[in-house]
Design an enzyme around this catalytic site. Structure first.
Site, PDB file in Angstrom:
ATOM      1  N   GLY A  39       0.784  -1.223   0.000  1.00  0.00           N
ATOM      2  CA  GLY A  39       0.000   0.000   0.000  1.00  0.00           C
ATOM      3  C   GLY A  39       0.818   1.276   0.000  1.00  0.00           C
ATOM      4  O   GLY A  39       0.263   2.357  -0.235  1.00  0.00           O
ATOM      5  N   CYS A 255     -26.979 -11.230 -17.384  1.00  0.00           N
ATOM      6  CA  CYS A 255     -26.380 -10.697 -18.606  1.00  0.00           C
ATOM      7  C   CYS A 255     -27.287 -11.079 -19.773  1.00  0.00           C
ATOM      8  O   CYS A 255     -27.720 -12.222 -19.893  1.00  0.00           O
ATOM      9  CB  CYS A 255     -24.977 -11.278 -18.793  1.00  0.00           C
ATOM     10  SG  CYS A 255     -24.235 -10.965 -20.421  1.00  0.00           S
ATOM     11  N   CYS A 258     -24.998 -13.881 -21.960  1.00  0.00           N
ATOM     12  CA  CYS A 258     -24.616 -15.200 -21.451  1.00  0.00           C
ATOM     13  C   CYS A 258     -25.448 -15.637 -20.247  1.00  0.00           C
ATOM     14  O   CYS A 258     -25.266 -16.740 -19.740  1.00  0.00           O
ATOM     15  CB  CYS A 258     -23.137 -15.222 -21.079  1.00  0.00           C
ATOM     16  SG  CYS A 258     -22.728 -14.295 -19.581  1.00  0.00           S
ATOM     17  N   CYS A 279     -22.265  -8.413 -19.541  1.00  0.00           N
ATOM     18  CA  CYS A 279     -21.035  -8.527 -18.752  1.00  0.00           C
ATOM     19  C   CYS A 279     -20.004  -7.502 -19.211  1.00  0.00           C
ATOM     20  O   CYS A 279     -19.763  -7.339 -20.419  1.00  0.00           O
ATOM     21  CB  CYS A 279     -20.433  -9.923 -18.891  1.00  0.00           C
ATOM     22  SG  CYS A 279     -21.411 -11.256 -18.183  1.00  0.00           S
ATOM     23  N   CYS A 285     -17.610 -13.314 -20.312  1.00  0.00           N
ATOM     24  CA  CYS A 285     -18.904 -13.472 -20.980  1.00  0.00           C
ATOM     25  C   CYS A 285     -18.816 -14.529 -22.086  1.00  0.00           C
ATOM     26  O   CYS A 285     -19.693 -15.391 -22.200  1.00  0.00           O
ATOM     27  CB  CYS A 285     -19.349 -12.134 -21.556  1.00  0.00           C
ATOM     28  SG  CYS A 285     -21.071 -12.088 -22.136  1.00  0.00           S
TER      29      CYS A 285
END
Length: 298
Positions: A39, A255, A258, A279, A285
């Site tokens: 970080g 979606c 799909c 997606c 997808c």
């Protein structure tokens, strides 16, 4: 043409990966420091690249410093492999890194460079994810002085940032940050996780893959090492909420291509004004659609 600038025809006009070897070593040293202090925003000497800043120059420098012959690279922009930014960056790497393969499949890639998304498919320990970052410091919205921000990060003082989140709750009844949500890494440093949606924050937590974040304009590199805790900055009594894809009946939208109900969806409005949902991750997808067509469980 001045003969001084004429290159021999049997030698390339650039080294492997475009950057010179000294630049690559300098970037790698900064990457190692960033991994050792999860970080922490590690400064580095960001190089000029043959593209405008804002087009992923920070992430591209990390990719070029790490990639080698035998690697397979995947470049995505907001989940898609065929966007202008993704195609151009992929083509640049193909020109400057002979022997490196490129792929649109997450599972095949050893190195993934992404803008605005983390792939839906869980990453493996052998993979490295590079995220492009426009603004690396989440404290910039509450403190203009970089020297003061460094002190605040070192002391773990994020009270002013929490105050900003609290003001959102008072004014709007919820935290309105849609992307770049402040995320605490390893219990100390709070990072800007790049403009990924809140939906993707959980993928940083205990990820098996190394995640590197590079900001070219701000000259900073930071990292989320594998199996590291990553938690959104929240209040105990206000739970963290990700994007909501439920319809008016309270059901999770699938979606439209799909039928997945687990992925992050993009809203698409066609010429007739009809809304569709699809997606964001094009490879996920396509893979989900292929599994559905073959009768396999997605």
């Amino acid at each position: 043409m001045n003969p001084l600038y004429t290159l021999p025809v049997d030698e390339p006009a650039y080294s492997f990966g475009f950057l010179d070897e000294y630049a690559k070593r300098e970037v790698r040293r900064s990457i190692l420091k960033a991994i050792c202090i999860p970080g922490y925003q590690t400064p580095y000497a960001s190089r000029e690249m043959p593209m405008g800043r804002g087009f992923g120059t920070g992430g591209l420098q990390l990719t070029l410093a790490l990639i080698g012959p035998g690697d397979t690279l995947k470049v995505i922009d907001q989940g898609a492999d065929d966007s202008v930014n993704a195609v151009n960056l992929r083509h640049f790497v193909e020109l400057t890194c002979p022997g490196v393969d490129t792929s649109e499949h997450t599972a095949e890639a050893s190195l993934i460079q992404s803008r605005h998304r983390i792939p839906e498919r869980p990453l493996e320990p052998s993979q490295v994810l590079v995220l492009q970052v426009p603004y690396p410091d989440p404290l910039v919205i509450v403190e203009a002085s970089e020297s003061r921000r460094k002190v605040m990060h070192g002391e773990g003082d994020y009270s002013r940032l929490l105050t900003k989140l609290y003001e959102d709750i008072v004014q709007f009844d919820e935290i309105t940050i849609a992307h770049r949500y402040p995320t605490r890494i390893n219990g100390h440093y709070v990072i800007d996780p790049s403009p990924i949606p809140r939906f993707d924050i959980s993928k940083l937590h205990q990820s098996r893959a190394l995640t590197l974040l590079g900001a070219g304009r701000e000259k900073k590199i930071y990292a989320v090492p594998p199996y590291t805790n990553a938690a959104p900055l929240v209040f105990d009594d206000v739970p963290f909420r990700v994007e909501d894809f439920t319809d008016d009946d309270g059901h999770r939208r699938p979606c439209g291509r799909c039928a997945s109900r687990e992925s992050f969806l993009d809203e698409i409005i066609d010429d007739s004004g009809t809304r569709h949902w699809q997606c964001s991750d094009s490879d996920y997808c396509n893979e989900h659609l292929a599994q559905a067509d073959t009768g396999e469980r997605p």
